[in-house]
Design a protein around this motif. Structure first.
Motif, PDB file in Angstrom:
ATOM      1  N   SER A 121       6.081  -1.164  -8.211  1.00 47.46           N
ATOM      2  CA  SER A 121       7.192   0.082  -8.684  1.00 47.46           C
ATOM      3  C   SER A 121       8.197   0.024  -7.568  1.00 47.46           C
ATOM      4  CB  SER A 121       6.399   1.256  -9.062  1.00 47.46           C
ATOM      5  OG  SER A 121       5.831   1.680  -8.142  1.00 47.46           O
ATOM      6  N   ILE A 122       7.957   0.246  -6.197  1.00 47.35           N
ATOM      7  CA  ILE A 122       8.674   0.496  -5.139  1.00 47.35           C
ATOM      8  C   ILE A 122       8.395  -0.453  -4.213  1.00 47.35           C
ATOM      9  CG2 ILE A 122       8.963   2.954  -5.972  1.00 47.35           C
ATOM     10  CD1 ILE A 122       6.636   3.788  -3.830  1.00 47.35           C
ATOM     11  N   PHE A 123       9.516  -0.283  -3.344  1.00 47.84           N
ATOM     12  CA  PHE A 123       9.612  -1.348  -2.043  1.00 47.84           C
ATOM     13  C   PHE A 123       8.396  -1.349  -1.409  1.00 47.84           C
ATOM     14  CE2 PHE A 123      10.225  -2.281   2.510  1.00 47.84           C
ATOM     15  CZ  PHE A 123      10.762  -3.569   2.360  1.00 47.84           C
ATOM     16  N   PRO A 124       7.669  -0.100  -0.908  1.00 46.51           N
ATOM     17  CA  PRO A 124       6.756   0.017   0.113  1.00 46.51           C
ATOM     18  C   PRO A 124       5.404  -0.765  -0.506  1.00 46.51           C
ATOM     19  CG  PRO A 124       7.692   2.140   0.072  1.00 46.51           C
ATOM     20  CD  PRO A 124       8.359   1.223  -0.978  1.00 46.51           C
ATOM     21  N   VAL A 125       4.933  -0.429  -1.882  1.00 50.73           N
ATOM     22  CA  VAL A 125       4.140  -1.340  -2.424  1.00 50.73           C
ATOM     23  C   VAL A 125       4.289  -2.649  -2.717  1.00 50.73           C
ATOM     24  CG1 VAL A 125       2.862  -1.417  -4.525  1.00 50.73           C
ATOM     25  CG2 VAL A 125       3.411   0.873  -3.890  1.00 50.73           C
ATOM     26  N   ALA A 126       5.625  -3.214  -2.768  1.00 49.76           N
ATOM     27  CA  ALA A 126       6.026  -4.567  -3.062  1.00 49.76           C
ATOM     28  C   ALA A 126       5.817  -5.214  -1.631  1.00 49.76           C
ATOM     29  CB  ALA A 126       7.452  -4.686  -3.475  1.00 49.76           C
ATOM     30  N   ASP A 127       6.041  -4.543  -0.638  1.00 51.97           N
ATOM     31  CA  ASP A 127       5.780  -5.268   0.643  1.00 51.97           C
ATOM     32  C   ASP A 127       4.265  -5.100   1.104  1.00 51.97           C
ATOM     33  OD1 ASP A 127       7.089  -6.047   3.403  1.00 51.97           O
ATOM     34  OD2 ASP A 127       5.770  -4.385   4.024  1.00 51.97           O
ATOM     35  N   MET A 128       3.552  -4.334   0.712  1.00 52.04           N
ATOM     36  CA  MET A 128       2.004  -4.302   0.952  1.00 52.04           C
ATOM     37  C   MET A 128       1.358  -5.644   0.155  1.00 52.04           C
ATOM     38  SD  MET A 128       0.681  -0.504   0.742  1.00 52.04           S
ATOM     39  CE  MET A 128       0.902   0.723   1.956  1.00 52.04           C
ATOM     40  N   VAL A 129       1.810  -5.781  -1.271  1.00 52.05           N
ATOM     41  CA  VAL A 129       1.527  -6.780  -1.984  1.00 52.05           C
ATOM     42  C   VAL A 129       1.941  -8.254  -1.477  1.00 52.05           C
ATOM     43  CG1 VAL A 129       1.659  -7.924  -4.227  1.00 52.05           C
ATOM     44  CG2 VAL A 129       1.438  -5.394  -4.040  1.00 52.05           C
ATOM     45  N   LYS A 130       3.032  -8.175  -1.095  1.00 46.47           N
ATOM     46  CA  LYS A 130       3.702  -9.540  -0.522  1.00 46.47           C
ATOM     47  C   LYS A 130       2.727  -9.987   0.679  1.00 46.47           C
ATOM     48  CE  LYS A 130       7.782 -11.918   1.502  1.00 46.47           C
ATOM     49  NZ  LYS A 130       9.286 -11.367   1.659  1.00 46.47           N
ATOM     50  N   GLN A 131       2.367  -8.774   1.799  1.00 49.82           N
ATOM     51  CA  GLN A 131       1.376  -9.301   2.850  1.00 49.82           C
ATOM     52  C   GLN A 131       0.375  -9.645   2.469  1.00 49.82           C
ATOM     53  OE1 GLN A 131       3.001  -9.252   5.928  1.00 49.82           O
ATOM     54  NE2 GLN A 131       4.710  -8.525   5.034  1.00 49.82           N
ATOM     55  N   VAL A 132      -0.272  -9.086   1.459  1.00 46.58           N
ATOM     56  CA  VAL A 132      -1.523  -9.606   1.050  1.00 46.58           C
ATOM     57  C   VAL A 132      -1.645 -10.954   0.339  1.00 46.58           C
ATOM     58  CG1 VAL A 132      -3.528  -9.135  -0.554  1.00 46.58           C
ATOM     59  CG2 VAL A 132      -2.567  -7.352   0.819  1.00 46.58           C
ATOM     60  N   GLY A 133      -0.659 -11.108  -0.655  1.00 45.11           N
ATOM     61  CA  GLY A 133      -0.643 -12.165  -1.644  1.00 45.11           C
ATOM     62  C   GLY A 133      -0.089 -13.440  -0.864  1.00 45.11           C
ATOM     63  N   ASN A 192      -7.687  -7.804   5.348  1.00 43.75           N
ATOM     64  CA  ASN A 192      -8.259  -7.231   6.458  1.00 43.75           C
ATOM     65  C   ASN A 192      -7.468  -7.255   7.859  1.00 43.75           C
ATOM     66  OD1 ASN A 192     -10.723  -6.857   5.293  1.00 43.75           O
ATOM     67  ND2 ASN A 192     -11.351  -8.978   5.780  1.00 43.75           N
ATOM     68  N   LYS A 193      -6.625  -8.294   7.994  1.00 38.36           N
ATOM     69  CA  LYS A 193      -5.596  -8.248   8.897  1.00 38.36           C
ATOM     70  C   LYS A 193      -4.503  -7.251   8.990  1.00 38.36           C
ATOM     71  CE  LYS A 193      -2.248 -11.347  11.235  1.00 38.36           C
ATOM     72  NZ  LYS A 193      -1.777 -12.581  11.250  1.00 38.36           N
ATOM     73  N   TYR A 194      -4.240  -6.702   7.877  1.00 38.01           N
ATOM     74  CA  TYR A 194      -3.300  -5.707   7.880  1.00 38.01           C
ATOM     75  C   TYR A 194      -3.893  -4.506   7.979  1.00 38.01           C
ATOM     76  CZ  TYR A 194       0.783  -3.419   5.247  1.00 38.01           C
ATOM     77  OH  TYR A 194       1.575  -2.372   4.969  1.00 38.01           O
ATOM     78  N   ILE A 195      -5.395  -4.182   7.486  1.00 42.46           N
ATOM     79  CA  ILE A 195      -5.984  -2.936   7.662  1.00 42.46           C
ATOM     80  C   ILE A 195      -6.267  -2.850   9.250  1.00 42.46           C
ATOM     81  CG2 ILE A 195      -8.308  -2.056   7.473  1.00 42.46           C
ATOM     82  CD1 ILE A 195      -8.124  -2.884   4.520  1.00 42.46           C
ATOM     83  N   SER A 196      -6.376  -3.935   9.920  1.00 40.43           N
ATOM     84  CA  SER A 196      -6.482  -3.537  11.464  1.00 40.43           C
ATOM     85  C   SER A 196      -5.513  -3.289  11.924  1.00 40.43           C
ATOM     86  CB  SER A 196      -7.258  -5.389  11.974  1.00 40.43           C
ATOM     87  OG  SER A 196      -8.205  -5.770  11.641  1.00 40.43           O
ATOM     88  N   THR A 217      -4.965   6.277   3.786  1.00 41.55           N
ATOM     89  CA  THR A 217      -4.672   6.189   2.441  1.00 41.55           C
ATOM     90  C   THR A 217      -4.199   4.844   2.045  1.00 41.55           C
ATOM     91  OG1 THR A 217      -4.347   8.537   1.944  1.00 41.55           O
ATOM     92  CG2 THR A 217      -3.359   6.996   0.376  1.00 41.55           C
ATOM     93  N   ALA A 218      -3.153   4.451   3.182  1.00 41.35           N
ATOM     94  CA  ALA A 218      -2.533   3.083   3.028  1.00 41.35           C
ATOM     95  C   ALA A 218      -3.664   2.017   2.903  1.00 41.35           C
ATOM     96  CB  ALA A 218      -1.371   2.955   4.155  1.00 41.35           C
ATOM     97  N   GLU A 219      -4.786   2.087   3.894  1.00 40.46           N
ATOM     98  CA  GLU A 219      -5.976   1.299   3.861  1.00 40.46           C
ATOM     99  C   GLU A 219      -6.403   0.978   2.524  1.00 40.46           C
ATOM    100  OE1 GLU A 219      -8.628   2.077   7.086  1.00 40.46           O
ATOM    101  OE2 GLU A 219      -7.208   2.052   8.661  1.00 40.46           O
ATOM    102  N   SER A 220      -6.810   2.305   1.825  1.00 38.07           N
ATOM    103  CA  SER A 220      -7.230   2.219   0.649  1.00 38.07           C
ATOM    104  C   SER A 220      -6.506   1.558  -0.470  1.00 38.07           C
ATOM    105  CB  SER A 220      -7.654   3.511  -0.006  1.00 38.07           C
ATOM    106  OG  SER A 220      -6.656   4.159  -0.213  1.00 38.07           O
ATOM    107  N   MET A 221      -5.192   1.690  -0.433  1.00 36.93           N
ATOM    108  CA  MET A 221      -4.250   1.152  -1.112  1.00 36.93           C
ATOM    109  C   MET A 221      -4.307  -0.573  -0.931  1.00 36.93           C
ATOM    110  SD  MET A 221      -0.957   3.633  -0.712  1.00 36.93           S
ATOM    111  CE  MET A 221       0.395   2.549  -1.470  1.00 36.93           C
ATOM    112  N   ILE A 222      -4.344  -1.020   0.234  1.00 38.84           N
ATOM    113  CA  ILE A 222      -4.466  -2.429   0.556  1.00 38.84           C
ATOM    114  C   ILE A 222      -5.899  -3.004   0.028  1.00 38.84           C
ATOM    115  CG2 ILE A 222      -5.068  -4.190   2.413  1.00 38.84           C
ATOM    116  CD1 ILE A 222      -2.097  -3.335   2.256  1.00 38.84           C
TER     117      ILE A 222
END
Length: 247
Positions: free
Chosen positions: A38-50, A178-182, A150-155
């Protein structure tokens, strides 16, 4: 004759190499999972994981207010073609219920605020095109990603959702998550250290975006300049904020 044969062989080799590269690139693109956020912060998280296996589409464009933005039919069509739609919830994407009722249920919807201790304040409310004013019963402060924990739980939710759709690369998503969460854990320690040195814990924000950040790190909001998105504060409200700061 020998030169002609070598020339033909050279051109054949070039064409074969080009076709191999083309089809490899096409196959790589075709394998990517279409995902909407829906929004850029979420899109960026998804991109980092995907990473290499996910194609991310951000619904709300840069510069647009998520509090008042209403997607056009063409944008909603792009969401319906996605395998997963990641959203904040808390009333931010007020248009999503109407969309999913007519979309046919082919897209997995992940609400990232589920399970989060949401901040519900009397002064936190929205006005939007779809339904006018909504009270705090329907809406909460949606800026949950500004609390690092909370960002960790989102990841973790993002990793689980993408892995459920693409089990073949689940370990790849888990490793990147896991790298993102670290990195978030290190950031959390740094912010705790820096905010712990603050002599003044009160702050004023233009928009009530920092409430979750403040709650985690012991800061206190002294006032908000724009409590309602898109509406300038009245002089009496500015005067009140100045008084609160000086108190």
């Amino acid at each position: 004759m020998l030169i002609a044969r070598k020339t033909k062989y050279f051109y054949f080799l070039m064409v074969a190499t080009f076709l191999t590269m083309f089809f490899s690139a096409f196959q790589c693109f075709a394998e990517k999972i279409p995902v909407a956020a829906s929004i850029f912060p979420v899109a960026d998280m998804v991109k980092q994981v995907g990473g290499d296996y996910v194609e991310v589409f951000s619904v709300i464009p840069p510069g647009a207010s998520p509090h008042t933005y209403e997607p056009k039919p063409s944008v909603l069509k792009n969401i319906s073609s996605a395998k997963i739609f990641f959203m904040i919830g808390a009333g931010l994407e007020y248009w999503n219920e109407k969309f999913f009722k007519s979309a046919g249920g082919g897209t997995l919807r992940i609400v990232l605020s589920d399970g989060v201790d949401l901040i519900r304040e009397k002064e936190h409310h929205h006005d939007n095109k779809a339904g006018g004013h909504h009270s705090e019963e329907a809406f909460a402060n949606p800026h949950i990603w500004l609390d690092v924990k909370t960002a960790e739980s989102m990841i973790k939710k993002i990793v689980a959702a993408i892995s459920s759709v693409d089990k073949e690369h689940a370990s790849y998503y888990e490793e990147r998550g896991n790298k993102y969460i670290s990195g978030l854990a290190e950031l959390d320690r740094l912010i705790y250290k820096e905010t712990g040195l603050f002599k003044i814990k009160r702050y004023v924000a233009f928009h009530p975006a920092w409430d979750y950040f403040a709650r985690r790190y012991g800061l206190v909001s002294a006032g908000v300049i724009e409590s309602v998105p898109g509406k300038s504060p009245k002089p009496i409200e500015i005067k009140r904020i100045i008084g609160d700061i000086r108190a």
